[in-house]
Motif scaffolding. Structure first.
Motif, mmCIF file in Angstrom:
data_model
loop_
_atom_site.group_PDB
_atom_site.id
_atom_site.type_symbol
_atom_site.label_atom_id
_atom_site.label_comp_id
_atom_site.label_asym_id
_atom_site.label_seq_id
_atom_site.Cartn_x
_atom_site.Cartn_y
_atom_site.Cartn_z
ATOM 1 N N CYS A 169 1.900 1.851 4.193
ATOM 2 C CA CYS A 169 1.973 1.012 5.134
ATOM 3 C C CYS A 169 2.424 -0.366 4.215
ATOM 4 O O CYS A 169 2.318 -0.265 3.142
ATOM 5 C CB CYS A 169 0.688 0.428 5.766
ATOM 6 N N CYS A 208 1.296 -3.502 3.731
ATOM 7 C CA CYS A 208 0.156 -4.286 3.751
ATOM 8 C C CYS A 208 0.309 -4.644 2.345
ATOM 9 O O CYS A 208 0.382 -3.655 1.596
ATOM 10 C CB CYS A 208 -1.191 -3.936 3.928
ATOM 11 N N VAL A 230 -4.737 -5.694 6.106
ATOM 12 C CA VAL A 230 -4.933 -4.472 6.856
ATOM 13 C C VAL A 230 -3.780 -4.331 8.026
ATOM 14 O O VAL A 230 -3.616 -5.411 8.613
ATOM 15 C CB VAL A 230 -6.387 -4.181 7.434
ATOM 16 N N CYS A 231 -3.674 -3.145 8.634
ATOM 17 C CA CYS A 231 -2.813 -3.167 9.735
ATOM 18 C C CYS A 231 -3.164 -1.692 10.248
ATOM 19 O O CYS A 231 -4.012 -1.169 10.106
ATOM 20 C CB CYS A 231 -1.321 -3.036 9.443
ATOM 21 N N CYS A 257 -3.306 1.501 8.082
ATOM 22 C CA CYS A 257 -4.314 1.660 7.050
ATOM 23 C C CYS A 257 -5.921 1.699 7.703
ATOM 24 O O CYS A 257 -6.653 1.873 7.039
ATOM 25 C CB CYS A 257 -4.304 0.576 6.033
ATOM 26 N N LYS A 296 0.779 -1.231 0.048
ATOM 27 C CA LYS A 296 -0.133 -0.091 -0.030
ATOM 28 C C LYS A 296 0.725 1.352 0.203
ATOM 29 O O LYS A 296 2.084 1.128 0.095
ATOM 30 C CB LYS A 296 -0.742 -0.164 1.128
#
Ligand SMILES: [Zn+2]
Lengths: 497, 155
Positions: free
Chosen positions: A25, A27, A39-40, A43, A22
């Motif tokens: 981040c 991901c 996701v993290c 995000c 992304k």
């Protein structure tokens, strides 16, 4: 309808960049993973997380900017675009406002009236939002944040498009350019290319601007044109009746073929942009830009020049053949195996595109290869398949793929050139269509076409046309010599069914 | 850093011919002063007033419910903040490069990250704090589908 008014159209295009991760981040940015598995904290906008910009996203954005002839800024910065929506966990989108990554390029496209050039106002980097799902949920809406934070390029044209068709051609040329740079697959049906439009009408020849209407939710190239055509005539109707066009956002309803006003309130457009405090300005060294420029692949324009001056193809063909890198590659590779530019160009632009359109397939999704196409052309040359069988073979090459000669066997498409094998069918056709035979014998050469059609029908298109025509002529000449004339017309033309 | 003109320039505090205005023009943006009404707070030279309409408009945008007493208090506080910052208007900034970003001095340029995937949250962890979820998704109050189409790139 629109003769007293002229449309002024600008497009705002969003392109998802094909980075591995992304924008801010690490991901994965892959399409189609199970919901909320990519996701993290960054995000998802969890407190305490900080964005770190993806170098590749910047490189891709610069590459696209250069392909569009834009000037890449030495310094650009990121801003927060604030609005509340469930697909936006931070309640702001990281975007670029007053200092975008690039400005001032252009896109060219070919219209029946010649080349047109439309300016690119700006190009900037931002992050994508999550996805809302509505199907089968009664209690509310479902949100998947896998897409949230995927790098997006926003490309804003100058309001210089003069018709819906120009808008479609611009979009096609823009997509081709971006695809050639390799920074995005630009698949509209997957949402990796999205398009909004600004449409206004003004009295023909006037410099004044009419009220701007934003049109959203156009999900295919076809719907871009259809939505804009609807919107242009709607505004023309309002103005012709002495009314005023409201400045608003409208959504395209594909099923009903109309645009309708959005329910969102006007204040939603007040995004209160301010500099993203978590990201200092991005400095782009000219050396880096030049390095990226040097690494650009051959772009459509250079390729078109090669096709026109090198291979002697008409300019229109060159534009069609460069409308996507996949099509350009298919043409190049087929030509290497079958060096007849006209023939390859005709097949690629004609039947290949027709079959793909009919099946709603992208070339990349189809099984067609250059080997397959060249092999098919050679089978035609050797008289092993008829033109009609070739079309059936092409369908099979697109849908199932495979080795042309084997497919011809499997599908029973081999051309029948042996007179002995065709004699029976020819006899039948002549016997069952006495009045047509009489027409032919009385000098109506066209009657032969009908009889040929009958032979083709009975051989599933496999009869060698030259052999069949010769056999038909011979057989009818025999009838004529027999002097029996036409007997009672038992079957007539319909007898061939 | 280099200015848009090409000569090397520090990011802050050195005179150049108003690159922000140029950049905004290039980007086709409204110049300061022609934005939505609430950006144009009245006054200058220290005396800045924020109208009740502005306060209410911002409250709606921020989804804040203010009662009249609170709105009055906000009017006073925001006015005071703007008056404080408004002091800067007394300076002659003709030919001074705008402060693009407050971190511009500390960090000469934005640090970038290689495009290498990092492990995302484990399945389920993302939803652990969600008040409601269904089929691996966050469940939120119903959104009108038409509006859902606005999708990426924002509204
Ligand atoms: Zn993430």
């Amino acid at each position: 309808m629109t003769s007293e008014f002229e449309p002024v159209i600008g497009l705002e295009v969003h392109v998802e960049l094909s980075t591995r991760t992304k924008a801010f981040c690490g991901c994965p940015a892959t399409f189609g993973a199970p919901p909320n598995t990519q996701v993290c904290p960054v995000c998802l906008g969890l407190p305490g997380s900080l964005p770190v910009l993806n170098l590749k996203a910047v490189e891709y954005a610069i590459r696209a900017a250069l392909a569009l002839g834009c000037q890449v800024a030495r310094v650009c910065k990121f801003d927060r675009k604030n609005y509340f929506y469930p697909d936006l966990p931070k309640s702001y989108q990281i975007s670029q406002y007053d200092l975008p990554l690039a400005t001032g390029g252009a896109v060219e496209f070919l219209t029946p009236g010649g080349r047109k050039r439309v300016g690119i106002r700006r190009l900037h980097l931002e992050e994508d939002t999550g996805k809302l799902l509505h199907e089968g949920v009664e209690s509310g809406s479902l949100v998947d944040f896998n897409r949230c934070g995927v790098p997006l390029l926003e490309i804003v044209s100058e309001p210089e498009l003069a018709s819906p068709e120009d808008a479609r051609l611009y979009l096609t040329a823009l997509r081709s350019l971006i695809q050639f740079t390799g920074v995005s697959d630009c698949r509209m049906e997957r949402g990796s290319l999205r398009c909004d439009a600004n449409v206004s009408l003004r009295p023909r020849g006037s410099r004044e601007w009419g009220a701007l209407v934003e049109v959203k939710n156009m999900n295919s190239f076809r719907s871009v044109k259809a939505a804009l055509e609807f919107e242009v005539s709607r505004q023309a109707r309002v103005l012709s009746a002495g009314g005023r066009v409201a400045r608003e956002t409208r959504h395209w309803d594909e099923a009903r073929g109309v645009t309708f006003p959005s329910r969102s309130k006007e204040e939603a457009h007040d995004y209160r942009y301010f500099p993203e405090p978590d990201l200092p300005p991005l400095r782009i060294e000219p050396e880096w830009v030049e390095e990226i420029r040097a690494g650009l692949p051959e772009l459509p324009e250079a390729r078109r020049r090669r096709l026109v001056s090198g291979l002697g193809l008409p300019e229109y063909n060159a534009w069609v053949l460069t409308s996507s890198p996949a099509l350009a590659r298919l043409f190049d590779e087929t030509l290497r195996l079958y060096p007849d530019p006209r023939e390859v160009s005709n097949w690629v632009m004609g039947d290949v595109l027709r079959v793909l359109n009919a099946r709603r397939l992208e070339l990349e999704e189809s099984k067609l290869t250059a080997e397959g196409l060249a092999g098919m052309l050679r089978l035609i040359d050797r008289g092993l398949i008829s033109g009609r069988a070739a079309k059936a073979l092409l369908e099979a090459l697109v849908v199932d793929g495979g080795e042309p000669a084997r497919l011809v066997e499997e599908l029973g498409l081999t051309q029948v050139s042996d007179p002995a094998a065709l004699a029976g069918v020819v006899r039948e056709v002549v016997a069952q269509n006495p009045s047509t035979v009489a027409d032919y014998l009385s000098g109506k050469e066209k009657a032969l076409t009908f009889l040929m059609g009958q032979v083709m029908k009975r051989t599933s298109g496999r009869a060698n046309p030259e052999v069949a025509a010769r056999l038909l002529r011979d057989a009818m000449a025999g009838e004529g010599r027999a002097g029996s004339g036409a007997g009672p017309d038992s079957g007539g033309e319909a007898g061939g069914r | 850093m280099r200015s848009a003109q090409g000569e090397p320039r520090p990011l802050l505090g050195h005179p150049v011919a108003d690159p922000l205005v140029r950049a905004r023009k290039r980007a086709g943006l409204r110049l300061p002063g022609s934005g939505p009404a609430w950006y144009n707070v009245a006054g200058g030279g220290g005396s800045v007033a924020v109208s009740r309409e502005t306060v209410e408009h911002i409250a709606v945008l921020a989804r804040l419910g203010l009662d009249p007493a609170e709105a009055g208090e906000m009017e006073r506080q925001l006015g005071a903040i703007l008056a404080y910052v408004g002091k800067l208007r007394e300076l002659d900034t003709e030919g001074v490069e705008p402060t693009f970003h407050v971190l511009g001095r500390l960090l000469p340029s934005l640090p970038l990250r290689p495009d290498e995937p990092l492990p995302p949250l484990s399945p389920g962890a993302a939803l652990a704090n969600a008040p409601a979820s269904e089929r691996g998704c966050f469940l939120v109050p119903p959104v009108i589908p038409e509006e859902a189409e606005k999708g990426g790139g924002g509204g």
